[in-house]
Design a protein around this motif. Structure first.
Motif, PDB file in Angstrom:
ATOM      1  N   GLN A 131     -22.510   5.285  13.068  1.00 58.62           N
ATOM      2  CA  GLN A 131     -22.220   6.545  12.390  1.00 58.62           C
ATOM      3  C   GLN A 131     -20.721   6.752  12.227  1.00 58.62           C
ATOM      4  OE1 GLN A 131     -23.433  10.031  14.533  1.00 58.62           O
ATOM      5  NE2 GLN A 131     -23.054  11.412  12.823  1.00 58.62           N
ATOM      6  N   ILE A 132     -19.957   6.525  13.295  1.00 56.16           N
ATOM      7  CA  ILE A 132     -18.513   6.734  13.233  1.00 56.16           C
ATOM      8  C   ILE A 132     -17.853   5.717  12.316  1.00 56.16           C
ATOM      9  CG2 ILE A 132     -16.388   6.592  14.591  1.00 56.16           C
ATOM     10  CD1 ILE A 132     -17.776   7.990  16.832  1.00 56.16           C
ATOM     11  N   LEU A 133     -18.315   4.476  12.372  1.00 59.96           N
ATOM     12  CA  LEU A 133     -17.758   3.467  11.466  1.00 59.96           C
ATOM     13  C   LEU A 133     -17.963   3.890  10.008  1.00 59.96           C
ATOM     14  CD1 LEU A 133     -18.850   0.116  13.182  1.00 59.96           C
ATOM     15  CD2 LEU A 133     -16.568   1.153  13.161  1.00 59.96           C
ATOM     16  N   GLY A 134     -19.144   4.407   9.689  1.00 56.18           N
ATOM     17  CA  GLY A 134     -19.415   4.863   8.332  1.00 56.18           C
ATOM     18  C   GLY A 134     -18.508   6.007   7.927  1.00 56.18           C
ATOM     19  N   PHE A 141     -10.368   4.246   5.972  1.00 57.60           N
ATOM     20  CA  PHE A 141      -9.967   3.230   6.938  1.00 57.60           C
ATOM     21  C   PHE A 141     -10.614   1.895   6.561  1.00 57.60           C
ATOM     22  CE2 PHE A 141      -9.315   7.107   9.390  1.00 57.60           C
ATOM     23  CZ  PHE A 141      -8.150   6.837  10.100  1.00 57.60           C
ATOM     24  N   SER A 142      -9.914   0.814   6.840  1.00 59.05           N
ATOM     25  CA  SER A 142     -10.520  -0.497   6.670  1.00 59.05           C
ATOM     26  C   SER A 142     -11.580  -0.671   7.754  1.00 59.05           C
ATOM     27  CB  SER A 142      -9.462  -1.591   6.819  1.00 59.05           C
ATOM     28  OG  SER A 142      -8.994  -1.649   8.164  1.00 59.05           O
ATOM     29  N   PRO A 143     -12.559  -1.549   7.555  1.00 55.55           N
ATOM     30  CA  PRO A 143     -13.559  -1.778   8.607  1.00 55.55           C
ATOM     31  C   PRO A 143     -12.922  -2.138   9.949  1.00 55.55           C
ATOM     32  CG  PRO A 143     -14.289  -2.762   6.564  1.00 55.55           C
ATOM     33  CD  PRO A 143     -12.889  -2.285   6.315  1.00 55.55           C
ATOM     34  N   GLY A 220      -2.582  11.920  14.994  1.00 56.80           N
ATOM     35  CA  GLY A 220      -2.025  10.574  14.937  1.00 56.80           C
ATOM     36  C   GLY A 220      -2.816   9.672  14.016  1.00 56.80           C
ATOM     37  N   LEU A 221      -4.137   9.777  14.060  1.00 59.34           N
ATOM     38  CA  LEU A 221      -4.987   8.950  13.196  1.00 59.34           C
ATOM     39  C   LEU A 221      -4.814   9.335  11.731  1.00 59.34           C
ATOM     40  CD1 LEU A 221      -8.277   8.859  15.316  1.00 59.34           C
ATOM     41  CD2 LEU A 221      -6.615   7.013  15.004  1.00 59.34           C
ATOM     42  N   GLY A 222      -4.660  10.630  11.475  1.00 52.59           N
ATOM     43  CA  GLY A 222      -4.454  11.077  10.099  1.00 52.59           C
ATOM     44  C   GLY A 222      -3.158  10.522   9.530  1.00 52.59           C
ATOM     45  N   GLN A 223      -2.093  10.537  10.338  1.00 51.94           N
ATOM     46  CA  GLN A 223      -0.822   9.989   9.878  1.00 51.94           C
ATOM     47  C   GLN A 223      -0.914   8.483   9.682  1.00 51.94           C
ATOM     48  OE1 GLN A 223       1.974  11.827   9.013  1.00 51.94           O
ATOM     49  NE2 GLN A 223       2.529   9.815   8.165  1.00 51.94           N
ATOM     50  N   HIS A 224      -1.640   7.823  10.577  1.00 49.59           N
ATOM     51  CA  HIS A 224      -1.829   6.378  10.452  1.00 49.59           C
ATOM     52  C   HIS A 224      -2.562   6.038   9.161  1.00 49.59           C
ATOM     53  CE1 HIS A 224      -2.606   2.221  11.554  1.00 49.59           C
ATOM     54  NE2 HIS A 224      -3.909   2.414  11.372  1.00 49.59           N
ATOM     55  N   LEU A 225      -3.579   6.818   8.804  1.00 47.58           N
ATOM     56  CA  LEU A 225      -4.332   6.576   7.572  1.00 47.58           C
ATOM     57  C   LEU A 225      -3.424   6.765   6.349  1.00 47.58           C
ATOM     58  CD1 LEU A 225      -6.954   5.983   6.082  1.00 47.58           C
ATOM     59  CD2 LEU A 225      -7.537   8.416   6.285  1.00 47.58           C
ATOM     60  N   LYS A 226      -2.576   7.800   6.378  1.00 46.79           N
ATOM     61  CA  LYS A 226      -1.661   8.032   5.264  1.00 46.79           C
ATOM     62  C   LYS A 226      -0.683   6.861   5.109  1.00 46.79           C
ATOM     63  CE  LYS A 226      -1.634  13.101   5.470  1.00 46.79           C
ATOM     64  NZ  LYS A 226      -0.792  14.300   5.775  1.00 46.79           N
ATOM     65  N   ASP A 227      -0.172   6.382   6.256  1.00 46.58           N
ATOM     66  CA  ASP A 227       0.805   5.296   6.218  1.00 46.58           C
ATOM     67  C   ASP A 227       0.179   4.006   5.678  1.00 46.58           C
ATOM     68  OD1 ASP A 227       2.655   7.033   7.264  1.00 46.58           O
ATOM     69  OD2 ASP A 227       2.517   6.283   9.314  1.00 46.58           O
ATOM     70  N   THR A 228      -1.021   3.690   6.154  1.00 50.46           N
ATOM     71  CA  THR A 228      -1.661   2.447   5.708  1.00 50.46           C
ATOM     72  C   THR A 228      -2.084   2.537   4.245  1.00 50.46           C
ATOM     73  OG1 THR A 228      -3.783   3.260   6.597  1.00 50.46           O
ATOM     74  CG2 THR A 228      -2.474   1.804   8.009  1.00 50.46           C
ATOM     75  N   THR A 229      -2.495   3.736   3.817  1.00 52.32           N
ATOM     76  CA  THR A 229      -2.874   3.930   2.410  1.00 52.32           C
ATOM     77  C   THR A 229      -1.655   3.787   1.497  1.00 52.32           C
ATOM     78  OG1 THR A 229      -4.689   5.420   3.035  1.00 52.32           O
ATOM     79  CG2 THR A 229      -3.928   5.501   0.756  1.00 52.32           C
ATOM     80  N   ALA A 230      -0.536   4.389   1.937  1.00 54.84           N
ATOM     81  CA  ALA A 230       0.687   4.299   1.143  1.00 54.84           C
ATOM     82  C   ALA A 230       1.191   2.864   1.064  1.00 54.84           C
ATOM     83  CB  ALA A 230       1.763   5.198   1.761  1.00 54.84           C
ATOM     84  N   ALA A 231       1.082   2.137   2.178  1.00 52.01           N
ATOM     85  CA  ALA A 231       1.524   0.747   2.210  1.00 52.01           C
ATOM     86  C   ALA A 231       0.681  -0.106   1.272  1.00 52.01           C
ATOM     87  CB  ALA A 231       1.470   0.213   3.633  1.00 52.01           C
ATOM     88  N   ALA A 232      -0.635   0.164   1.266  1.00 48.99           N
ATOM     89  CA  ALA A 232      -1.537  -0.623   0.414  1.00 48.99           C
ATOM     90  C   ALA A 232      -1.265  -0.330  -1.064  1.00 48.99           C
ATOM     91  CB  ALA A 232      -2.987  -0.291   0.750  1.00 48.99           C
ATOM     92  N   GLU A 233      -0.968   0.918  -1.383  1.00 52.53           N
ATOM     93  CA  GLU A 233      -0.692   1.272  -2.767  1.00 52.53           C
ATOM     94  C   GLU A 233       0.639   0.721  -3.249  1.00 52.53           C
ATOM     95  OE1 GLU A 233      -0.955   5.498  -2.696  1.00 52.53           O
ATOM     96  OE2 GLU A 233      -3.159   5.537  -2.825  1.00 52.53           O
ATOM     97  N   GLY A 234       1.571   0.549  -2.296  1.00 51.60           N
ATOM     98  CA  GLY A 234       2.890   0.056  -2.671  1.00 51.60           C
ATOM     99  C   GLY A 234       2.990  -1.457  -2.679  1.00 51.60           C
TER     100      GLY A 234
END
Length: 235
Positions: A131-134, A141-143, A220-234
């Motif tokens: 459930q949490i993974l979904g 988040f990536s798997p 912390g997790l929310g900021q991590h998601l933003k950072d990884t999303t921004a990195a992937a888009e860039g």
């Protein structure tokens, strides 16, 4: 000779099935603790010969796995909450509620999986993970990242619950915090900080402590998601 503490709790004759056996085992653990559970005592609770229990569970280990599964089935889910952080917060409080309802089962939930490979555990004990993974993968988040978050989330959550269950009052009739907690037994020279925190320890609010910890973790997790999303888009 093992004492019979199950008097007054016998299920009596009636149809047996696996769920009936596990329900009786959970009741026994709730009242007397994990160490009280044996196939013989389970047979006594059910009002049957212990050999009849083996028709539904192969051994004590299988009974314990079933008890864990039964407890986790009590967890409410929150599909109506579309925000992943809100879902995780509500799931954390829900797990705390269920664990405080069955405190004797908590050690089983925390340490039981250590002796069983992931794919061999009862399906009911794996549903919270799925459930949490979904939730996390749908949030972006990536798997692999979702798996890391799950480990951090449950590591914090079980740690909090175990800590809360240790916050016991030694003497509820004492007015002074130090005496109520039994901290006067500790040397002032060796434990000055612990003794000085007696009033704060006495005012421990498990739900509030959990919410504050979850807020820190989710931020912390929310900021991590933003950072990884921004990195992937860039990239």
């Amino acid at each position: 000779m093992e004492r019979d503490d199950t008097a007054g709790h016998r299920a009596g004759p009636g149809p047996l099935n696996r769920r009936t056996v596990l329900r009786a085992a959970l009741d026994l653990v709730d009242e007397h603790g994990l160490e009280a559970l044996s196939m013989r005592r389970l047979g006594q609770v059910l009002g049957r010969d212990p050999m009849a229990v083996y028709r539904y569970t192969a051994n004590r280990k299988e009974v314990l796995a079933g008890v864990a599964e039964l407890v986790l089935e009590e967890l409410e889910t929150f599909p109506d909450d579309v925000h992943w952080q809100g879902q995780l917060r509500r799931m954390a409080h829900e797990l705390r509620r269920v664990c405080l309802r069955h405190p004797n089962v908590v050690p089983l939930l925390v340490t039981g999986p250590l002796s069983t490979p992931l794919g061999l555990r009862p399906a009911g004990t794996l549903r919270p993970l799925e459930q949490i993974l979904g939730i996390l993968i749908r949030a972006g988040f990536s798997p692999r990242g979702a798996l890391h978050v799950y480990r951090a989330f449950y590591g914090f959550l079980y740690g909090h619950i175990l800590n809360e269950l240790q916050e016991l009052i030694a003497d509820p009739h004492e007015n002074e915090a130090l005496l109520r907690l039994g901290l006067q037994r500790l040397s002032l020279r060796d434990f000055p900080h612990l003794r000085s925190l007696a009033p704060e320890l006495l005012e421990y609010d498990g739900a509030q402590e959990l919410d504050e910890g979850i807020s820190i973790l989710l931020a912390g997790l929310g900021q991590h998601l933003k950072d990884t999303t921004a990195a992937a888009e860039g990239a």
